[in-house]
Design a protein around this motif. Structure first.
Motif, PDB file in Angstrom:
ATOM      1  N   ASN A 319       0.839  -1.203   0.000  1.00 59.78           N
ATOM      2  CA  ASN A 319       0.000   0.000   0.000  1.00 59.78           C
ATOM      3  C   ASN A 319       0.868   1.245   0.000  1.00 59.78           C
ATOM      4  OD1 ASN A 319      -2.652  -1.187   2.246  1.00 59.78           O
ATOM      5  ND2 ASN A 319      -2.185  -1.700   0.134  1.00 59.78           N
ATOM      6  N   THR A 320       0.653   2.144  -0.951  1.00 56.33           N
ATOM      7  CA  THR A 320       1.479   3.357  -1.023  1.00 56.33           C
ATOM      8  C   THR A 320       0.673   4.646  -0.939  1.00 56.33           C
ATOM      9  OG1 THR A 320       1.406   3.331  -3.449  1.00 56.33           O
ATOM     10  CG2 THR A 320       3.255   2.191  -2.395  1.00 56.33           C
ATOM     11  N   ASP A 321      -0.660   4.563  -0.866  1.00 55.94           N
ATOM     12  CA  ASP A 321      -1.498   5.752  -0.748  1.00 55.94           C
ATOM     13  C   ASP A 321      -1.070   6.568   0.473  1.00 55.94           C
ATOM     14  OD1 ASP A 321      -3.501   7.638  -0.449  1.00 55.94           O
ATOM     15  OD2 ASP A 321      -5.078   6.190   0.023  1.00 55.94           O
ATOM     16  N   SER A 322      -0.661   7.820   0.235  1.00 53.82           N
ATOM     17  CA  SER A 322      -0.185   8.672   1.334  1.00 53.82           C
ATOM     18  C   SER A 322      -1.256   8.907   2.388  1.00 53.82           C
ATOM     19  CB  SER A 322       0.292  10.015   0.776  1.00 53.82           C
ATOM     20  OG  SER A 322       1.399   9.846  -0.075  1.00 53.82           O
ATOM     21  N   GLY A 323      -2.521   8.907   1.959  1.00 55.44           N
ATOM     22  CA  GLY A 323      -3.607   9.157   2.901  1.00 55.44           C
ATOM     23  C   GLY A 323      -3.742   8.090   3.967  1.00 55.44           C
ATOM     24  N   LEU A 324      -3.187   6.914   3.733  1.00 57.97           N
ATOM     25  CA  LEU A 324      -3.277   5.844   4.721  1.00 57.97           C
ATOM     26  C   LEU A 324      -2.393   6.098   5.939  1.00 57.97           C
ATOM     27  CD1 LEU A 324      -3.370   2.751   2.329  1.00 57.97           C
ATOM     28  CD2 LEU A 324      -5.188   3.477   3.887  1.00 57.97           C
ATOM     29  N   THR A 325      -1.492   7.054   5.844  1.00 59.03           N
ATOM     30  CA  THR A 325      -0.640   7.384   6.993  1.00 59.03           C
ATOM     31  C   THR A 325      -1.481   7.785   8.196  1.00 59.03           C
ATOM     32  OG1 THR A 325       1.208   8.082   5.588  1.00 59.03           O
ATOM     33  CG2 THR A 325       1.171   8.935   7.838  1.00 59.03           C
ATOM     34  N   ASP A 326      -2.542   8.543   7.947  1.00 59.42           N
ATOM     35  CA  ASP A 326      -3.370   9.065   9.043  1.00 59.42           C
ATOM     36  C   ASP A 326      -4.758   8.446   9.083  1.00 59.42           C
ATOM     37  OD1 ASP A 326      -1.436  10.983  10.079  1.00 59.42           O
ATOM     38  OD2 ASP A 326      -1.768  12.096   8.222  1.00 59.42           O
ATOM     39  N   VAL A 327      -4.918   7.272   8.498  1.00 60.67           N
ATOM     40  CA  VAL A 327      -6.216   6.615   8.505  1.00 60.67           C
ATOM     41  C   VAL A 327      -6.593   6.192   9.924  1.00 60.67           C
ATOM     42  CG1 VAL A 327      -5.342   4.257   8.150  1.00 60.67           C
ATOM     43  CG2 VAL A 327      -7.584   4.907   7.230  1.00 60.67           C
ATOM     44  N   GLU A 328      -7.877   6.190  10.226  1.00 63.13           N
ATOM     45  CA  GLU A 328      -8.342   5.784  11.552  1.00 63.13           C
ATOM     46  C   GLU A 328      -8.228   4.261  11.656  1.00 63.13           C
ATOM     47  OE1 GLU A 328      -9.155   5.532  15.133  1.00 63.13           O
ATOM     48  OE2 GLU A 328      -9.225   7.568  14.298  1.00 63.13           O
ATOM     49  N   ASP A 329      -7.277   3.808  12.455  1.00 66.46           N
ATOM     50  CA  ASP A 329      -6.992   2.367  12.481  1.00 66.46           C
ATOM     51  C   ASP A 329      -6.857   1.791  13.885  1.00 66.46           C
ATOM     52  OD1 ASP A 329      -4.645   3.537  13.281  1.00 66.46           O
ATOM     53  OD2 ASP A 329      -3.359   2.483  11.877  1.00 66.46           O
ATOM     54  N   LYS A 330      -6.990   2.618  14.919  1.00 67.29           N
ATOM     55  CA  LYS A 330      -6.830   2.178  16.305  1.00 67.29           C
ATOM     56  C   LYS A 330      -5.492   1.463  16.528  1.00 67.29           C
ATOM     57  CE  LYS A 330     -11.745   1.951  17.422  1.00 67.29           C
ATOM     58  NZ  LYS A 330     -12.852   1.133  17.979  1.00 67.29           N
ATOM     59  N   GLY A 331      -4.483   1.891  15.760  1.00 59.40           N
ATOM     60  CA  GLY A 331      -3.147   1.327  15.932  1.00 59.40           C
ATOM     61  C   GLY A 331      -2.988  -0.077  15.391  1.00 59.40           C
ATOM     62  N   LEU A 332      -3.849  -0.478  14.420  1.00 59.60           N
ATOM     63  CA  LEU A 332      -3.823  -1.851  13.919  1.00 59.60           C
ATOM     64  C   LEU A 332      -3.429  -1.953  12.448  1.00 59.60           C
ATOM     65  CD1 LEU A 332      -7.066  -3.175  15.666  1.00 59.60           C
ATOM     66  CD2 LEU A 332      -4.702  -3.719  16.280  1.00 59.60           C
ATOM     67  N   TYR A 333      -3.031  -0.842  11.840  1.00 60.32           N
ATOM     68  CA  TYR A 333      -2.626  -0.884  10.427  1.00 60.32           C
ATOM     69  C   TYR A 333      -1.149  -0.528  10.295  1.00 60.32           C
ATOM     70  CZ  TYR A 333      -2.061   0.415   5.540  1.00 60.32           C
ATOM     71  OH  TYR A 333      -1.598   0.508   4.247  1.00 60.32           O
ATOM     72  N   PHE A 334      -0.418  -1.333   9.517  1.00 61.17           N
ATOM     73  CA  PHE A 334       1.007  -1.129   9.300  1.00 61.17           C
ATOM     74  C   PHE A 334       1.327  -1.412   7.831  1.00 61.17           C
ATOM     75  CE2 PHE A 334       0.238  -2.516  13.601  1.00 61.17           C
ATOM     76  CZ  PHE A 334       0.985  -1.625  14.371  1.00 61.17           C
ATOM     77  N   ARG A 335       2.477  -0.938   7.377  1.00 60.13           N
ATOM     78  CA  ARG A 335       2.909  -1.252   6.013  1.00 60.13           C
ATOM     79  C   ARG A 335       4.433  -1.192   5.901  1.00 60.13           C
ATOM     80  NH1 ARG A 335       0.602   3.913   2.510  1.00 60.13           N
ATOM     81  NH2 ARG A 335       0.954   5.554   4.045  1.00 60.13           N
ATOM     82  N   THR A 336       4.969  -2.037   5.042  1.00 58.63           N
ATOM     83  CA  THR A 336       6.392  -1.991   4.754  1.00 58.63           C
ATOM     84  C   THR A 336       6.667  -1.199   3.481  1.00 58.63           C
ATOM     85  OG1 THR A 336       6.081  -4.216   3.822  1.00 58.63           O
ATOM     86  CG2 THR A 336       7.195  -4.072   5.941  1.00 58.63           C
ATOM     87  N   ALA A 337       5.626  -0.891   2.720  1.00 55.81           N
ATOM     88  CA  ALA A 337       5.782  -0.051   1.521  1.00 55.81           C
ATOM     89  C   ALA A 337       5.757   1.417   1.923  1.00 55.81           C
ATOM     90  CB  ALA A 337       4.655  -0.332   0.529  1.00 55.81           C
ATOM     91  N   PRO A 338       6.599   2.252   1.317  1.00 54.05           N
ATOM     92  CA  PRO A 338       6.629   3.676   1.668  1.00 54.05           C
ATOM     93  C   PRO A 338       5.469   4.440   1.028  1.00 54.05           C
ATOM     94  CG  PRO A 338       8.190   3.240  -0.077  1.00 54.05           C
ATOM     95  CD  PRO A 338       7.625   1.908   0.311  1.00 54.05           C
ATOM     96  N   PRO A 339       5.034   5.551   1.620  1.00 54.14           N
ATOM     97  CA  PRO A 339       3.934   6.338   1.057  1.00 54.14           C
ATOM     98  C   PRO A 339       4.329   7.031  -0.249  1.00 54.14           C
ATOM     99  CG  PRO A 339       4.907   7.487   2.916  1.00 54.14           C
ATOM    100  CD  PRO A 339       5.526   6.113   2.884  1.00 54.14           C
ATOM    101  N   ASP A 340       3.322   7.301  -1.081  1.00 52.31           N
ATOM    102  CA  ASP A 340       3.573   7.892  -2.398  1.00 52.31           C
ATOM    103  C   ASP A 340       4.058   9.339  -2.353  1.00 52.31           C
ATOM    104  OD1 ASP A 340       3.129   5.791  -4.151  1.00 52.31           O
ATOM    105  OD2 ASP A 340       0.960   6.034  -4.073  1.00 52.31           O
ATOM    106  N   SER A 341       4.039   9.961  -1.191  1.00 54.95           N
ATOM    107  CA  SER A 341       4.616  11.299  -1.086  1.00 54.95           C
ATOM    108  C   SER A 341       6.089  11.260  -1.457  1.00 54.95           C
ATOM    109  CB  SER A 341       4.457  11.828   0.351  1.00 54.95           C
ATOM    110  OG  SER A 341       5.000  10.910   1.288  1.00 54.95           O
ATOM    111  N   LEU A 342       6.728  10.098  -1.271  1.00 58.78           N
ATOM    112  CA  LEU A 342       8.128   9.940  -1.643  1.00 58.78           C
ATOM    113  C   LEU A 342       8.270   9.519  -3.111  1.00 58.78           C
ATOM    114  CD1 LEU A 342       9.472   8.046   1.526  1.00 58.78           C
ATOM    115  CD2 LEU A 342       9.435  10.503   1.094  1.00 58.78           C
ATOM    116  N   GLN A 343       7.386   8.633  -3.571  1.00 58.99           N
ATOM    117  CA  GLN A 343       7.500   8.152  -4.951  1.00 58.99           C
ATOM    118  C   GLN A 343       7.178   9.259  -5.958  1.00 58.99           C
ATOM    119  OE1 GLN A 343       6.330   4.425  -7.848  1.00 58.99           O
ATOM    120  NE2 GLN A 343       5.132   4.703  -6.013  1.00 58.99           N
ATOM    121  N   GLY A 344       6.284  10.183  -5.605  1.00 55.43           N
ATOM    122  CA  GLY A 344       5.916  11.253  -6.526  1.00 55.43           C
ATOM    123  C   GLY A 344       7.112  12.068  -6.978  1.00 55.43           C
ATOM    124  N   ARG A 345       8.035  12.321  -6.071  1.00 54.88           N
ATOM    125  CA  ARG A 345       9.229  13.103  -6.407  1.00 54.88           C
ATOM    126  C   ARG A 345      10.118  12.329  -7.377  1.00 54.88           C
ATOM    127  NH1 ARG A 345      10.302  13.972  -0.062  1.00 54.88           N
ATOM    128  NH2 ARG A 345       8.256  14.874   0.406  1.00 54.88           N
TER     129      ARG A 345
END
Length: 447
Positions: A319-345
């Motif tokens: 998952n690379t959608d940058s919006g998932l960084t602040d998704v409401e997850d109660k501390g249960l969502y993680f990812r090893t893929a980096p957010p697209d805020s980095l890939q866009g550059r």
């Protein structure tokens, strides 16, 4: 105008000599100006060796296509171990991230001394920060069983650990190039992104030391897959599945977790909310603690409320959608893929290095496609590309594998009229229909 055979030959020879520098050749009829050549660019969802097959008899259209993907230089030894799991493997996209997601989840359970998802979640970020450095399941599990805090580093996680939000603080991107119908590894370039200081400094709960012989009453740890076996992202499934299988194999060869082998339950996300929700429901019934997936960001958004309600962990390798960084997850969502805020550059840099001046960004209409599209647009604007030289288009991806393929004829006509010299396509396997649409509209695809 009538032209004799001798004069016709002389005219054609003259035209060839001056390479069509004049406006009339042949039978003295004016020719149309040469069509504008368009360079193709892609992203992690379509820069795979398996992608040209989506174009079938027109696979050669990808020749020269460039793109970026989150990727570290993978050691030959890791590739060999993956091929031992799947000898037919031709791509490695997200294989390392999947391997690391599985290993990190298992190490977190060992440190927590529990299969309870809430306890495991509290250890995941800490597994990657400020402990005894270890780089393989066997040595990391040995430390964890002894109650030692660890700092896991491996194939995808090399420079820094997770942020407080449960995602990589740093990343590596590769620029890939299709040479013919295969990605030419010799042309691959790597660039780093992110900052190491963004890694979490929070102290996790104290690790629990495993008692000798383990706890006979301890239930085995169960992980479940939520990977794209079918659907638009199925082209990325083989390397992800190989990464998960290799991790489970090496973890159990090292004695498993909590004194017992780790169990893996396969599962398809179908690149479809309906398929993914059904898989999640089955995993919940089967006692899965950690769900590895989903493949696509939009699918994770759809199933995350179900996962959270069930009190399980969703841990995605892709998952690379940058919006998932602040998704409401109660501390249960993680990812090893980096957010697209980095890939866009990284993407914007690749496009601009080729001197592109009129750029179209085509994206599948979901959180991944539109999110990355907006990020690339912003990066191009920062680099000085004015609004009148940028065009954004989207398309509706098929609802499922049985749906009609994408019809991009209208969008292709817009691109041709716009006079683009670069087209970035953000999508999965279905995005091959965008390339077909361009060719059908008479857009000259170049290198």
């Amino acid at each position: 105008m009538f032209v004799t055979r001798r004069s016709r030959v002389a005219t054609l020879a003259a035209c060839a000599t001056i390479l069509l520098a004049t406006s009339a050749c042949g039978d003295d009829k004016p020719e149309e100006a040469s069509a504008q050549q368009v360079r193709l660019y892609g992203t992690d969802g379509n820069m795979l060796n398996s992608y040209p097959a989506e174009l079938k008899e027109r696979a050669s259209l990808v020749d020269g296509m460039k793109g970026t993907t989150p990727l570290t230089p993978l050691p030959d030894d890791f590739k060999s171990r993956l091929r031992a799991v799947n000898p037919a493997l031709t791509d490695y996209l997200y294989s390392a991230e999947t391997y690391d997601a599985v290993v990190i989840a298992v190490l977190a359970a060992q440190l927590a001394g529990s299969t309870n998802p809430a306890d495991i979640a509290k250890q995941i970020v800490g597994v990657t920060n400020d402990g005894q450095r270890c780089e393989d399941p066997a040595s990391c599990l040995a430390l964890a069983r002894n109650g030692q805090d660890i700092e896991y580093r491996s194939v995808s996680l090399t420079r820094a650990g997770f942020t407080d939000k449960g995602e990589p603080a740093t990343a590596s991107y590769a620029t890939l190039t299709f040479d013919g119908q295969q990605i030419n590894d010799g042309k691959t370039e790597f660039v780093g992104a992110g900052i190491e200081s963004a890694a979490s400094t929070k102290t996790p709960p104290k690790p629990k030391k495993q008692r000798a012989g383990g706890d006979p009453d301890q239930e085995p740890l169960v992980l479940g897959g939520l990977l794209p076996k079918t659907g638009d992202l199925a082209i990325a499934y083989p390397p992800m599945a190989a990464g998960a299988a290799l991790a489970i194999k090496e973890i159990n060869a090292a004695g498993g977790a909590l004194g017992k082998p780790v169990t893996w339950k396969d599962g398809d996300d179908g690149t479809s909310p309906a398929v993914a929700k059904a898989t999640v429901a089955k995993h919940v019934t089967d006692g899965v603690s950690v769900i590895i997936g989903a493949g696509g960001s939009g699918i994770s958004r759809e199933v995350l409320p179900d996962v959270v309600q069930a009190g399980k962990i969703l841990f995605s390798p892709s998952n690379t959608d940058s919006g998932l960084t602040d998704v409401e997850d109660k501390g249960l969502y993680f990812r090893t893929a980096p957010p697209d805020s980095l890939q866009g550059r990284a993407l914007a840099d690749v496009i601009l290095r080729d001197g592109s001046q009129k750029i179209v960004i085509v994206a599948r209409k979901d959180s991944y496609g539109e999110g990355l599209q907006a990020t690339v647009r912003d990066e191009l604007a920062k680099a000085g590309i004015p609004d009148d030289r940028l065009k954004l288009l989207t398309y509706e991806p098929p609802a499922d594998a049985k749906a009609a393929p994408v019809d991009f004829s209208g969008g292709a006509k817009e691109i041709k009229e716009f006079g683009a010299d670069a087209v970035l396509i953000i999508g999965f396997g279905e995005s091959a229909q965008v390339i077909r649409g361009l060719a059908d509209a008479g857009v000259q695809i170049g290198q």
